[in-house]
Motif scaffolding. Structure first.
Motif, PDB file in Angstrom:
ATOM      1  N   LEU A   9      23.469  44.417   9.087  1.00 37.50           N
ATOM      2  CA  LEU A   9      22.948  45.557   8.342  1.00 37.50           C
ATOM      3  C   LEU A   9      23.939  46.715   8.356  1.00 37.50           C
ATOM      4  N   CYS A 217       8.398  43.173   2.060  1.00 32.29           N
ATOM      5  CA  CYS A 217       9.155  44.268   2.657  1.00 32.29           C
ATOM      6  C   CYS A 217       9.412  44.005   4.128  1.00 32.29           C
ATOM      7  N   TRP A 233      12.630  49.064   5.255  1.00 29.03           N
ATOM      8  CA  TRP A 233      13.929  48.950   4.587  1.00 29.03           C
ATOM      9  C   TRP A 233      13.782  49.495   3.171  1.00 29.03           C
ATOM     10  N   CYS A 256       9.321  51.231   0.302  1.00 28.88           N
ATOM     11  CA  CYS A 256      10.228  50.169   0.730  1.00 28.88           C
ATOM     12  C   CYS A 256      10.793  49.449  -0.487  1.00 28.88           C
ATOM     13  N   VAL A 259      12.742  42.774  -0.072  1.00 29.24           N
ATOM     14  CA  VAL A 259      13.918  41.997   0.314  1.00 29.24           C
ATOM     15  C   VAL A 259      13.833  40.605  -0.302  1.00 29.24           C
ATOM     16  N   VAL A 309      17.358  40.702   5.451  1.00 32.45           N
ATOM     17  CA  VAL A 309      17.357  41.407   4.162  1.00 32.45           C
ATOM     18  C   VAL A 309      17.760  40.469   3.036  1.00 32.45           C
ATOM     19  N   HIS A 310      18.854  39.728   3.234  1.00 36.22           N
ATOM     20  CA  HIS A 310      19.339  38.788   2.229  1.00 36.22           C
ATOM     21  C   HIS A 310      18.867  37.391   2.584  1.00 36.22           C
TER      22      HIS A 310
END
Length: 385
Positions: A9, A217, A233, A256, A259, A309-310
């Motif tokens: 991150l 999220c 995030w 948010c 993701v 996140v990814h």
């Protein structure tokens, strides 16, 4: 374990790098019954209505929650030898005021460091159709307003209570107040809690708003005892702050940024760190993804990530008909998948290896009529890079 997350991150790791190489998750063996509603239910509504969550308590027992708006548990020496406890660990408040966020409450996720003090993220549904004058259509789905609250057990999971009088236990809610006929809306179904080397606790939640915006999220906190400490995030960092719309000026959208948009749909049911993949493993119900392998059908899918996140493009584990897509005469629906590995060294089974189990709820409809008969099942998985 999550040092990789913090580093990724902070360094702005690209999506391809974070998603990582393709993995394989496949069903092996035959389904096994964990809880048979017809033979074991303590009362009619005693059935699994959210993904199964388990932990090892301070007395050496394993507990697996049968979460519903009145939550029960299975208890035994291990996941292989569980018996139902007919004393509910938490019953819903059934509060008619949406501003208190304490209507019908499911334990959605748990965290404990010692097996005695247990924290629970609670899926709270305000069901306007059940309260006079709150839902003109009287339709559950249209008057469903959801939030996440926090409960606590000080007796090793025998009983749970709000950490503060509602709404002081509010973790995350929609940024707008309840409005009938606009549901389902709000923040839903927390995943497992995973803990990082940075000492943050992370979880995934679903978000939906009346305008059609929806997704998964990522939220985190360093102090799980403080319900207002969770941050979301926001696309650049954890700057998203949930606020009580009854105490502040309402906004339009949740704070948010979803993701894995396009990769994981709204998957948030099961989050573990896979020790065999060296990545996070997310499993949930979803429609087919654009690049998904296997039949282009709805089913139970998986995705992997290095940074939460990814996410990789979801891939099919097994076909499954959801309860919303059931057609008379067709296959029985499945719901609420959850990966639990008996060999996990995590007290809350937040890690999984090469041979975990996929737990899920199997609906048992009679002559095409919906009934309360829902069993908790499991089937062995094989996970390989």
């Amino acid at each position: 374990m999550l040092l990789l997350v913090a580093a990724a991150l902070l360094s702005g790791a690209g999506e391809a790098e974070a998603a990582g190489p393709t993995a394989r998750v496949e069903v092996v063996g035959k389904p096994q019954s964990v809880f048979d509603w017809g033979n074991k239910a303590c009362e009619t509504m005693n059935y699994p209505d959210l993904p199964a969550r388990a932990f090892r308590d301070f007395e050496g027992n394993t507990q697996l929650l049968l979460s519903h708006f009145d939550t029960f548990r299975l208890v035994g020496p291990s996941l292989e030898a569980l018996e139902v406890d007919c004393t509910p660990v938490m019953r819903s408040h059934r509060d008619a005021a949406p501003r208190r966020f304490a209507d019908r409450e499911w334990i959605g996720s748990i965290f404990t460091a010692d097996g005695k003090t247990v924290w629970a993220l609670v899926h709270d549904e305000y069901q306007g159709n059940r309260h006079r004058g709150r839902c003109p259509s009287r339709r559950y789905i249209r008057c469903w307003y959801n939030a996440i609250t926090l409960a606590r057990s000080d007796d090793g999971g025998r009983s749970y209570r709000p950490v503060a009088p509602p709404p002081g236990n509010l973790v995350a809610s929609a940024p707008y107040r309840y409005r009938p006929e606009r549901g389902p809306a709000g923040v839903f179904t927390p995943s497992n809690v995973v803990v990082g080397a940075d000492r943050f606790k992370y979880a995934l939640v679903r978000v939906r708003d009346p305008g059609g915006r929806r997704g998964t999220c990522l939220i985190r906190t360093r102090s799980i005892a403080r319900p207002g400490s969770w941050r979301a995030w926001d696309g650049a960092g954890f700057g998203g702050h949930f606020s009580n719309p009854y105490l502040s000026h309402p906004r339009r959208h949740a704070p948010c940024a979803p993701v894995g948009k396009g990769q994981i749909a709204e998957m948030a049911e099961s989050l573990t760190y896979s020790t065999v993949l060296g990545r996070f493993l997310l499993v949930g119900l979803a429609p087919p993804g654009e690049g998904s392998i296997g039949p282009k059908v709805s089913g139970i899918y998986f995705s992997t990530s290095a940074d939460l996140v990814h996410w990789s493009e979801r891939q099919l584990i097994t076909r499954a008909v959801s309860k919303h897509d059931y057609r008379c005469g067709g296959p029985s629906p499945l719901a609420y998948p959850s990966v639990i590995d008996p060999e996990s060294t995590s007290r809350t089974f937040a890690t999984s290896g090469a041979h975990p189990y996929l737990y899920y709820t199997q609906f048992r409809y009679s002559d095409c009529h919906k009934t309360a008969d829902r069993d908790l099942m499991r089937v062995a998985l094989r996970v390989t890079p």
